[in-house]
Write a protein that holds these residues in place. Structure first.
Motif, short mmCIF file in Angstrom:
data_model
loop_
_atom_site.label_atom_id
_atom_site.label_comp_id
_atom_site.label_asym_id
_atom_site.label_seq_id
_atom_site.Cartn_x
_atom_site.Cartn_y
_atom_site.Cartn_z
N LEU A 28 0.82 -1.20 0.00
CA LEU A 28 0.00 0.00 0.00
C LEU A 28 0.86 1.26 0.00
O LEU A 28 0.53 2.23 -0.69
CB LEU A 28 -0.94 0.00 1.20
N ILE A 29 1.94 1.26 0.74
CA ILE A 29 2.86 2.41 0.73
C ILE A 29 3.41 2.63 -0.67
O ILE A 29 3.49 3.75 -1.16
CB ILE A 29 3.99 2.20 1.77
N TYR A 30 3.79 1.54 -1.33
CA TYR A 30 4.31 1.64 -2.69
C TYR A 30 3.23 2.14 -3.66
O TYR A 30 3.49 3.02 -4.49
CB TYR A 30 4.84 0.28 -3.15
N MET A 31 2.03 1.59 -3.56
CA MET A 31 0.96 1.97 -4.48
C MET A 31 0.53 3.43 -4.30
O MET A 31 0.17 4.09 -5.27
CB MET A 31 -0.25 1.04 -4.31
N LEU A 32 0.57 3.91 -3.07
CA LEU A 32 0.19 5.30 -2.82
C LEU A 32 1.33 6.28 -3.06
O LEU A 32 1.11 7.49 -3.06
CB LEU A 32 -0.33 5.45 -1.39
N GLY A 33 2.53 5.76 -3.25
CA GLY A 33 3.67 6.61 -3.55
C GLY A 33 4.23 7.36 -2.35
O GLY A 33 4.85 8.41 -2.52
N TYR A 34 4.01 6.82 -1.14
CA TYR A 34 4.54 7.48 0.05
C TYR A 34 6.04 7.21 0.19
O TYR A 34 6.54 6.20 -0.27
CB TYR A 34 3.84 6.99 1.32
N ALA A 39 8.26 8.07 10.70
CA ALA A 39 6.87 7.92 11.11
C ALA A 39 6.23 6.70 10.46
O ALA A 39 5.43 5.98 11.10
CB ALA A 39 6.07 9.18 10.76
N VAL A 40 6.56 6.43 9.22
CA VAL A 40 6.01 5.26 8.53
C VAL A 40 6.55 3.98 9.17
O VAL A 40 5.80 3.03 9.40
CB VAL A 40 6.34 5.32 7.02
N TRP A 41 7.82 3.95 9.50
CA TRP A 41 8.40 2.77 10.15
C TRP A 41 7.79 2.53 11.52
O TRP A 41 7.53 1.39 11.90
CB TRP A 41 9.92 2.89 10.26
N GLY A 43 4.79 3.38 12.42
CA GLY A 43 3.46 2.86 12.14
C GLY A 43 3.47 1.39 11.75
O GLY A 43 2.59 0.63 12.17
N ILE A 44 4.46 0.99 10.97
CA ILE A 44 4.56 -0.42 10.56
C ILE A 44 4.87 -1.31 11.77
O ILE A 44 4.30 -2.39 11.92
CB ILE A 44 5.62 -0.58 9.45
N ILE A 45 5.75 -0.85 12.65
CA ILE A 45 6.06 -1.61 13.86
C ILE A 45 4.82 -1.72 14.74
O ILE A 45 4.52 -2.78 15.31
CB ILE A 45 7.24 -0.97 14.60
N ALA A 46 4.08 -0.61 14.86
CA ALA A 46 2.85 -0.63 15.66
C ALA A 46 1.82 -1.57 15.03
O ALA A 46 1.10 -2.29 15.74
CB ALA A 46 2.28 0.78 15.77
N LEU A 47 1.74 -1.57 13.70
CA LEU A 47 0.82 -2.47 13.01
C LEU A 47 1.13 -3.92 13.32
O LEU A 47 0.22 -4.72 13.58
CB LEU A 47 0.90 -2.24 11.50
N ALA A 48 2.41 -4.28 13.33
CA ALA A 48 2.79 -5.67 13.62
C ALA A 48 2.38 -6.06 15.03
O ALA A 48 1.87 -7.17 15.25
CB ALA A 48 4.30 -5.85 13.43
N GLY A 49 2.56 -5.17 15.98
CA GLY A 49 2.17 -5.47 17.36
C GLY A 49 0.66 -5.60 17.53
O GLY A 49 0.17 -6.52 18.18
N VAL A 50 -0.06 -4.67 16.95
CA VAL A 50 -1.52 -4.70 17.05
C VAL A 50 -2.08 -5.91 16.32
O VAL A 50 -3.05 -6.54 16.77
CB VAL A 50 -2.12 -3.38 16.50
N ASP A 51 -1.47 -6.27 15.21
CA ASP A 51 -1.93 -7.42 14.43
C ASP A 51 -1.79 -8.71 15.24
O ASP A 51 -2.71 -9.51 15.31
CB ASP A 51 -1.14 -7.51 13.13
#
Length: 90
Positions: A28-34, A39-41, A43-51
């Motif tokens: 999704l990051i690649y497709m949206l061109g971010y 801050a993105v990293w 968020g990704i670490i937080a996503l892994a924990g919440v997941d």
């Protein structure tokens, strides 16, 4: 069977959910061109924990609902299992 009993299937569900969510986030990051920033990293670490946490909690609730229905004798066919899973997911 005890609800808290360890299982290879449950372990693999939780462990496979994390890589799939990480792959999805990078896609999704690649497709949206971010750009990849700190801050993105974070968020990704937080996503892994919440997941991982959500996967464990969801499996627990599904197991509790399934075993409750099974102990009450309400599971006779696949449709009943589906209803028990729906109750656990809610």
């Amino acid at each position: 069977m005890n609800v808290a009993e360890p299982s290879i299937v449950k372990l693999s569900i939780v462990l496979l959910a994390v890589p799939f969510s990480l792959i999805g986030s990078f896609l999704l990051i690649y497709m949206l061109g971010y750009n990849m920033s700190v801050a993105v990293w974070v968020g990704i670490i937080a996503l892994a924990g919440v997941d991982a946490e959500t996967g464990v909690v969801m499996l627990l609730y599904l197991d509790v609902a399934y075993h409750k229905w099974k102990d009450e004798g309400r599971i006779h066919r696949f449709d009943d299992t589906e209803h028990a899973v729906m109750e656990g997911a809610v």
